[in-house]
Design a protein around this motif. Structure first.
Motif, PDB file in Angstrom:
ATOM      1  N   LEU A 191      14.617  -6.272   8.051  1.00 44.96           N
ATOM      2  CA  LEU A 191      14.817  -7.467   8.865  1.00 44.96           C
ATOM      3  C   LEU A 191      16.280  -7.523   9.303  1.00 44.96           C
ATOM      4  O   LEU A 191      17.188  -7.518   8.472  1.00 44.96           O
ATOM      5  CB  LEU A 191      14.466  -8.713   8.049  1.00 44.96           C
ATOM      6  N   VAL A 192      16.511  -7.583  10.610  1.00 45.87           N
ATOM      7  CA  VAL A 192      17.888  -7.627  11.108  1.00 45.87           C
ATOM      8  C   VAL A 192      18.259  -9.010  11.661  1.00 45.87           C
ATOM      9  O   VAL A 192      19.437  -9.376  11.700  1.00 45.87           O
ATOM     10  CB  VAL A 192      18.143  -6.551  12.188  1.00 45.87           C
ATOM     11  N   ALA A 193      17.254  -9.788  12.076  1.00 44.72           N
ATOM     12  CA  ALA A 193      17.518 -11.145  12.554  1.00 44.72           C
ATOM     13  C   ALA A 193      16.242 -11.959  12.454  1.00 44.72           C
ATOM     14  O   ALA A 193      15.131 -11.420  12.592  1.00 44.72           O
ATOM     15  CB  ALA A 193      18.029 -11.138  13.990  1.00 44.72           C
ATOM     16  N   THR A 194      16.398 -13.241  12.220  1.00 41.88           N
ATOM     17  CA  THR A 194      15.237 -14.133  12.135  1.00 41.88           C
ATOM     18  C   THR A 194      15.614 -15.500  12.701  1.00 41.88           C
ATOM     19  O   THR A 194      16.750 -15.948  12.553  1.00 41.88           O
ATOM     20  CB  THR A 194      14.753 -14.269  10.679  1.00 41.88           C
ATOM     21  N   TYR A 195      14.662 -16.146  13.374  1.00 45.12           N
ATOM     22  CA  TYR A 195      14.908 -17.459  13.969  1.00 45.12           C
ATOM     23  C   TYR A 195      13.579 -18.049  14.428  1.00 45.12           C
ATOM     24  O   TYR A 195      12.509 -17.405  14.324  1.00 45.12           O
ATOM     25  CB  TYR A 195      15.887 -17.365  15.150  1.00 45.12           C
ATOM     26  N   SER A 196      13.642 -19.268  14.915  1.00 40.86           N
ATOM     27  CA  SER A 196      12.471 -19.934  15.489  1.00 40.86           C
ATOM     28  C   SER A 196      12.798 -20.350  16.911  1.00 40.86           C
ATOM     29  O   SER A 196      13.930 -20.767  17.192  1.00 40.86           O
ATOM     30  CB  SER A 196      12.072 -21.171  14.675  1.00 40.86           C
ATOM     31  N   ILE A 197      11.831 -20.258  17.801  1.00 38.89           N
ATOM     32  CA  ILE A 197      12.003 -20.789  19.144  1.00 38.89           C
ATOM     33  C   ILE A 197      10.945 -21.866  19.383  1.00 38.89           C
ATOM     34  O   ILE A 197       9.851 -21.826  18.807  1.00 38.89           O
ATOM     35  CB  ILE A 197      11.906 -19.704  20.243  1.00 38.89           C
ATOM     36  N   LEU A 198      11.285 -22.835  20.194  1.00 40.90           N
ATOM     37  CA  LEU A 198      10.390 -23.934  20.524  1.00 40.90           C
ATOM     38  C   LEU A 198       9.999 -23.828  21.991  1.00 40.90           C
ATOM     39  O   LEU A 198      10.867 -23.698  22.856  1.00 40.90           O
ATOM     40  CB  LEU A 198      11.068 -25.280  20.263  1.00 40.90           C
ATOM     41  N   THR A 199       8.712 -23.860  22.266  1.00 40.63           N
ATOM     42  CA  THR A 199       8.250 -23.802  23.652  1.00 40.63           C
ATOM     43  C   THR A 199       7.339 -24.975  23.957  1.00 40.63           C
ATOM     44  O   THR A 199       6.643 -25.493  23.077  1.00 40.63           O
ATOM     45  CB  THR A 199       7.484 -22.493  23.942  1.00 40.63           C
ATOM     46  N   LEU A 200       7.348 -25.377  25.202  1.00 41.82           N
ATOM     47  CA  LEU A 200       6.455 -26.413  25.697  1.00 41.82           C
ATOM     48  C   LEU A 200       5.246 -25.707  26.287  1.00 41.82           C
ATOM     49  O   LEU A 200       5.381 -24.872  27.198  1.00 41.82           O
ATOM     50  CB  LEU A 200       7.168 -27.244  26.769  1.00 41.82           C
ATOM     51  N   VAL A 201       4.066 -26.001  25.750  1.00 41.65           N
ATOM     52  CA  VAL A 201       2.844 -25.289  26.133  1.00 41.65           C
ATOM     53  C   VAL A 201       1.827 -26.285  26.685  1.00 41.65           C
ATOM     54  O   VAL A 201       1.628 -27.367  26.116  1.00 41.65           O
ATOM     55  CB  VAL A 201       2.253 -24.528  24.933  1.00 41.65           C
ATOM     56  N   GLU A 202       1.201 -25.910  27.767  1.00 41.88           N
ATOM     57  CA  GLU A 202       0.243 -26.792  28.428  1.00 41.88           C
ATOM     58  C   GLU A 202      -1.032 -26.945  27.605  1.00 41.88           C
ATOM     59  O   GLU A 202      -1.530 -25.975  27.019  1.00 41.88           O
ATOM     60  CB  GLU A 202      -0.106 -26.236  29.812  1.00 41.88           C
ATOM     61  N   ARG A 203      -1.530 -28.182  27.557  1.00 42.36           N
ATOM     62  CA  ARG A 203      -2.817 -28.459  26.919  1.00 42.36           C
ATOM     63  C   ARG A 203      -3.897 -28.571  27.979  1.00 42.36           C
ATOM     64  O   ARG A 203      -3.645 -29.010  29.104  1.00 42.36           O
ATOM     65  CB  ARG A 203      -2.738 -29.774  26.134  1.00 42.36           C
ATOM     66  N   THR A 204      -5.090 -28.190  27.608  1.00 40.84           N
ATOM     67  CA  THR A 204      -6.205 -28.285  28.552  1.00 40.84           C
ATOM     68  C   THR A 204      -6.797 -29.680  28.592  1.00 40.84           C
ATOM     69  O   THR A 204      -7.479 -30.054  29.536  1.00 40.84           O
ATOM     70  CB  THR A 204      -7.312 -27.286  28.180  1.00 40.84           C
ATOM     71  N   GLN A 205      -6.531 -30.473  27.532  1.00 40.20           N
ATOM     72  CA  GLN A 205      -7.045 -31.840  27.459  1.00 40.20           C
ATOM     73  C   GLN A 205      -5.898 -32.804  27.170  1.00 40.20           C
ATOM     74  O   GLN A 205      -4.961 -32.477  26.466  1.00 40.20           O
ATOM     75  CB  GLN A 205      -8.101 -31.964  26.356  1.00 40.20           C
ATOM     76  N   GLY A 206      -6.013 -34.042  27.723  1.00 39.05           N
ATOM     77  CA  GLY A 206      -4.985 -35.058  27.498  1.00 39.05           C
ATOM     78  C   GLY A 206      -5.118 -35.698  26.140  1.00 39.05           C
ATOM     79  O   GLY A 206      -6.067 -35.499  25.432  1.00 39.05           O
TER      80      GLY A 206
END
Length: 687
Positions: free
Chosen positions: A672-687
């Motif tokens: 393991l040389v690097a580790t992290y978390s990314i946050l993405t905004l993902v579309e939902r198919t239902q409201g």
């Protein structure tokens, strides 16, 4: 407008096991302004064991079906509902002796606490019924045994015993965090102002916004309630230190180790720095703060200033400045716009406060007050009126009464000091307080005073010309910061954002293998089994993604061209990346790739570039560089769904959710040389 004396006393009711119950007989409560009968308060006839069972069974059952976010939305709706009905609460509040300005802190401050906790919950808590705390702990060398702290709601009730001075805020600032946590509450207000608490609870029940059993109200005595408390229950108490010391050693509390949180009245202080001169802005700020705390709610606040610690060289100037400022305070019927200070909550409370002043005069001199000022409405004898009073204790280091006795009203004692050590020593003699204020523009002096008294105070306000315009003042606890103090102040904590929610949750250490831990917590754990398929994760909508879905990318070998190009683009020409000779003598022994190049290269490996359900990347967290990567090394990345949180959808918005992805970058040796978390905004198919 003037508040008319009440014509007759009405019987208050308790709201228990889903119904309103009127007790028989009880205590007569008098209007604080005119001394006329206002209400009768009794809990006679209530089966307290049944009240507790109803909370544990019905309340817990309904709350357990909701998440933190569900409860946050309910809390926000309730706050809006109460805000629309605030005028009715203000009319009742006048009878407690509170002006509209002071009532705002109680009524709209309490409602504001609901808004605050709703926001805190939706911002800082997952849309779950439990909370994960801290990071996963590796408990074995091979990684097959790991641990994590998990917080779950206690399966009991929160019993809140409140003081008379804040009948609305005192209830709502405690109820908000216990409700967010998913624990039902029983509120027991102080008898003297229970009529205002009852009115707010009636509005809450009429709203129909809370789950059944989430809130019960006891007006009157607690009878044998303490005998029926169980291990999963909690008690919070606000009031005198003497009463708290009796309740917390109740045999059942001790035998069952029931959590008991105390917020007690204390001898709070304010310190004027020796660097402040009478012509400085800080001097005027100091005088205004002292006078404001004396007259706000007639000094009936657990956070009110009781001890005023001033440099001996300016004691005379402080006395004169306070005398001048307090002489302009108008007393009378608090519903009148020309009245600045109303009465204490009752004539009895006024008489008790006078007795304490007499005792303090054994070691201090009366320098302001003692007279009977003109009233603008109200009854001096039957009401609870008392003029602002200032005492001067010339030898505070050897005196005892000013550090032991609290006059719970518009009373302060001036204490001269010489030197910062003496000022701090005087502040600490209160044996623990909720809050202290330090007024100075000298940062060196501020640092010395703060660390001299911080250990004995739950909160410290640093007041000067730079923050005075926006400061909320000495006596205002805020939802984001803890409220409570050590020693005499009770040793408990309230508010403090998420801290107070955790008070109602049970922290459990969970030990398991990574895959089981992931299955129990719903969050990916490194080393757990992952799921891979032919569809790229970035091509999936929010609902299609599952925790543990993963992509292992193709490989990329790092070249010298990569290092040179990234240095040129970023402007980062640190020697370890660009100077072959210097790099050999570095801790790396060679030229190495920029850490941020690795992050960028990893994105190039796992990103699916075509338009799709992934709308935006708006965060990167917990980045750690573990091993260096040099020219000729080969890297690859694993992208895994770590957690999912559906976002509330506003009208006109596309429904979305936040997906947190765990990213691990490894080299050709699978290190393991690097580790992290990314946050993405993902579309939902239902409201």
């Amino acid at each position: 407008m003037t508040t008319s004396p009440p014509s007759s006393a009405r019987s208050l009711a308790s709201f228990v096991h889903g119904q309103w119950i009127h007790g028989q007989g009880g205590t007569e409560v008098l209007d604080a302004v005119y001394g006329a009968p206002l209400a009768r308060v009794s809990s006679d006839g209530i089966d307290f064991a049944q009240v507790l069972r109803y909370g544990r069974e019905t309340g817990c059952r309904h709350l357990s079906r909701t998440t933190f976010h569900d409860r946050a939305r309910m809390l926000r709706a309730l706050a809006s509902y109460l805000l629309e009905r605030k005028e009715a609460f203000y009319q009742l509040s006048f009878h407690t002796g509170t002006t509209r300005r002071d009532g705002w802190v109680d009524i709209e401050g309490g409602i504001g606490a609901l808004f605050s906790y709703s926001s805190i919950a939706r911002r800082e808590l997952p849309n779950e019924r439990f909370l994960l705390e801290g990071e996963v702990e590796q408990l074995s060398k091979g990684g097959s045994f790991v641990g994590r702290h998990v917080l779950v709601p206690r399966e009991g009730v929160a019993l809140h015993i409140n003081a008379y001075n804040f009948p609305v805020w005192g209830m709502l600032e405690k109820f908000a965090p216990n409700f967010i946590a998913g624990v039902p509450a029983i509120v027991k207000p102080a008898t003297q102002t229970a009529y205002l608490t009852e009115a707010v609870v009636r509005a809450i029940t009429e709203s129909g916004l809370l789950p059944e059993g989430a809130l019960q109200l006891i007006c009157g005595g607690t009878g044998d309630l303490f005998d029926h408390l169980e291990e999963q229950d909690l008690v919070t108490f606000t009031g005198s230190a003497a009463t708290a010391s009796c309740l917390k050693v109740h045999p059942n509390i001790v035998a069952r180790s029931i959590p008991f949180n105390t917020e007690a009245d204390s001898l709070n202080c304010i310190v004027l720095g020796e660097s402040v001169r009478p012509h400085d802005p800080e001097f005027d700020l100091f005088v205004r703060e002292v006078a404001g705390e004396m007259t706000s709610k007639a000094g009936q606040k657990c956070t009110a200033i009781r001890r005023v610690i001033v440099p001996r060289s300016v004691t005379g100037e402080v006395v004169e400045a306070l005398r001048t400022r307090l002489s302009g305070v108008t007393l009378g019927d608090p519903s009148r716009e020309d009245v600045r200070m109303g009465p204490l909550v009752s004539a009895h409370q006024r008489n008790e406060t006078r007795k304490v002043v007499e005792a303090l005069c054994g070691e201090a001199e009366l320098v302001v007050g003692g007279e009977v000022p003109e009233l603008r409405g109200g009854d001096w004898e039957k009401g609870g009126f008392m003029a602002p009073t200032v005492l001067l204790c010339e030898r505070p280091l050897t005196a005892n009464a000013p550090h032991e006795l609290e006059a719970f009203g518009p009373v302060v004692t001036l204490m001269p000091y010489e030197g910062e050590q003496e000022a701090s020593a005087l502040a600490r003699r209160g044996r623990g307080s909720l809050v202290a204020s330090i007024v100075t523009y000298d940062r060196t002096e501020a640092r010395s005073l703060f660390f001299g008294l911080a250990s004995a105070h739950g909160r410290v306000l640093m007041l000067n010309r730079d923050n005075a315009g926006e400061s909320t003042g000495h006596g205002s606890p805020l939802p984001q910061l803890k409220h409570g103090g050590p020693g005499r102040a009770g040793g408990g904590e309230e508010l403090g954002g998420l801290r107070s929610v955790k008070h109602y949750l049970q922290r459990t250490a969970l030990q398991a293998d990574p895959t089981t831990l992931m299955a129990l917590t719903g969050e990916y754990v490194r080393g757990a089994q992952v799921s891979e398929d032919a569809v790229h994760p970035f091509r999936k909508h929010f609902e299609q993604l599952q925790v543990g879905d993963s992509l292992l990318t193709h490989r990329r070998t790092v070249t010298e061209t990569d290092l040179v190009n990234f240095a040129n683009v970023s402007g980062d020409t640190f020697y370890a990346h660009t100077d072959e000779i210097a790099a050999r003598d570095s801790i790396f022994g060679r030229r190495v790739a920029h850490g941020y190049f690795l992050v960028s290269a990893a994105a190039g490996l796992f990103v699916s570039p075509a338009p799709g359900p992934v709308l935006a990347n708006y965060g990167l967290e917990h980045l750690r560089f573990i091993e260096s990567v040099g020219i000729g090394d080969t890297i690859r990345a694993r992208l895994t769904v770590k957690s999912k949180t559906a976002k509330d959808t506003r009208p006109g918005e596309r429904p979305t959710g936040v997906v947190e992805w765990a990213v691990d970058i490894t080299n050709q040796h699978d290190q393991l040389v690097a580790t992290y978390s990314i946050l993405t905004l993902v579309e939902r198919t239902q409201g």
